[in-house]
Design a protein around this motif. Structure first.
Motif, PDB file in Angstrom:
ATOM      1  N   UNK A 151       9.495   4.273  -5.085  1.00  0.00           N
ATOM      2  CA  UNK A 151       8.881   2.963  -5.300  1.00  0.00           C
ATOM      3  C   UNK A 151       7.837   2.624  -4.247  1.00  0.00           C
ATOM      4  N   UNK A 152       8.005   3.095  -3.042  1.00  0.00           N
ATOM      5  CA  UNK A 152       7.021   2.806  -2.004  1.00  0.00           C
ATOM      6  C   UNK A 152       7.262   1.470  -1.355  1.00  0.00           C
ATOM      7  N   UNK A 153       6.422   1.146  -0.398  1.00  0.00           N
ATOM      8  CA  UNK A 153       6.571  -0.084   0.362  1.00  0.00           C
ATOM      9  C   UNK A 153       5.423  -1.033   0.104  1.00  0.00           C
ATOM     10  N   UNK A 154       5.366  -2.057   0.922  1.00  0.00           N
ATOM     11  CA  UNK A 154       4.308  -3.063   0.811  1.00  0.00           C
ATOM     12  C   UNK A 154       3.045  -2.561   1.505  1.00  0.00           C
ATOM     13  N   UNK A 155       1.900  -3.064   1.046  1.00  0.00           N
ATOM     14  CA  UNK A 155       0.638  -2.726   1.688  1.00  0.00           C
ATOM     15  C   UNK A 155       0.650  -3.204   3.133  1.00  0.00           C
ATOM     16  N   UNK A 156       0.045  -2.423   4.035  1.00  0.00           N
ATOM     17  CA  UNK A 156      -0.084  -2.832   5.422  1.00  0.00           C
ATOM     18  C   UNK A 156      -0.916  -4.113   5.481  1.00  0.00           C
ATOM     19  N   UNK A 157      -1.999  -4.159   4.702  1.00  0.00           N
ATOM     20  CA  UNK A 157      -2.833  -5.361   4.611  1.00  0.00           C
ATOM     21  C   UNK A 157      -2.886  -5.823   3.166  1.00  0.00           C
ATOM     22  N   UNK A 158      -2.517  -7.080   2.931  1.00  0.00           N
ATOM     23  CA  UNK A 158      -2.646  -7.607   1.577  1.00  0.00           C
ATOM     24  C   UNK A 158      -4.091  -8.062   1.357  1.00  0.00           C
ATOM     25  N   UNK A 159      -4.409  -8.480   0.136  1.00  0.00           N
ATOM     26  CA  UNK A 159      -5.797  -8.853  -0.188  1.00  0.00           C
ATOM     27  C   UNK A 159      -6.289 -10.035   0.630  1.00  0.00           C
ATOM     28  N   UNK A 160      -5.403 -10.983   0.929  1.00  0.00           N
ATOM     29  CA  UNK A 160      -5.811 -12.136   1.741  1.00  0.00           C
ATOM     30  C   UNK A 160      -6.193 -11.695   3.154  1.00  0.00           C
ATOM     31  N   UNK A 161      -5.398 -10.796   3.728  1.00  0.00           N
ATOM     32  CA  UNK A 161      -5.705 -10.298   5.075  1.00  0.00           C
ATOM     33  C   UNK A 161      -7.029  -9.540   5.075  1.00  0.00           C
ATOM     34  N   UNK A 162      -7.258  -8.738   4.045  1.00  0.00           N
ATOM     35  CA  UNK A 162      -8.525  -8.001   3.957  1.00  0.00           C
ATOM     36  C   UNK A 162      -9.704  -8.963   3.861  1.00  0.00           C
ATOM     37  N   UNK A 163      -9.550 -10.024   3.070  1.00  0.00           N
ATOM     38  CA  UNK A 163     -10.621 -11.016   2.926  1.00  0.00           C
ATOM     39  C   UNK A 163     -10.897 -11.706   4.261  1.00  0.00           C
TER      40      UNK A 163
END
Length: 168
Positions: free
Chosen positions: A49-61
């Motif tokens: 299943x994998x894990x959560x993204x290190x950076x979500x879209x809000x953090x990238x923005x």
């Protein structure tokens, strides 16, 4: 036995991985199964299943916005002839870009935290490569055959051109 020659090598996890693959030619084998053969289907499914993204879209923005502000401040400092301030801001920009590179995976895709499938891929690939390096000295023909017919990744496979009967 391969190419009329048998060799004995010390037991290693990579050998067990290869044993599993050679026993099922042409079959895709998840790296998570090779990593934990006793885990069963539930463990394999959970680890894939994998894990959560290190950076979500809000953090990238937010990072992109901060980079834009830094670029504007660097331009303003340069126009005013404040080289010291421009250099400080440029250092901050470089550090921010390095953090973004660390958070990005292959091809710019998001790296994931706690991704068991990725850990399994890396571990199994390293174990098999280690065995192949040892086989280079002990039985170079076998090592070459395995390099040509074994693929590793999140899914591993042994795919010989012609069927081979192994005494496993």
């Amino acid at each position: 036995m391969f190419a009329g020659r048998a060799v004995h090598v010390p037991d290693a996890k990579g050998l067990r991985d290869l044993h599993t693959l050679l026993g099922s030619p042409g079959t895709d084998m998840p790296a998570v199964r090779l990593l934990d053969p006793e885990g069963g289907e539930l463990v394999v499914a959970a680890r894939r299943m994998g894990g959560d993204d290190v950076l979500d879209e809000e953090a990238k923005a937010r990072y992109r916005h901060h980079l834009t502000l830094l670029d504007e401040e660097i331009d303003r400092a340069t126009e005013l002839g404040d080289d010291r301030r421009a250099a400080e801001l440029d250092g901050e920009r470089a550090a921010l870009l390095e953090e973004l590179r660390r958070a990005a995976g292959l091809g710019g895709r998001s790296r994931r935290l706690g991704d068991e499938a990725e850990r399994a891929r890396k571990t199994v690939t390293a174990r098999i490569r280690d065995v192949l390096r040892k086989l280079d000295r002990a039985h170079p023909e076998l090592a070459a055959h395995l390099r040509a017919t074994v693929s590793t990744g999140s899914t591993c496979r042994y795919q010989p051109d012609t069927p081979i009967t192994w005494r496993l």
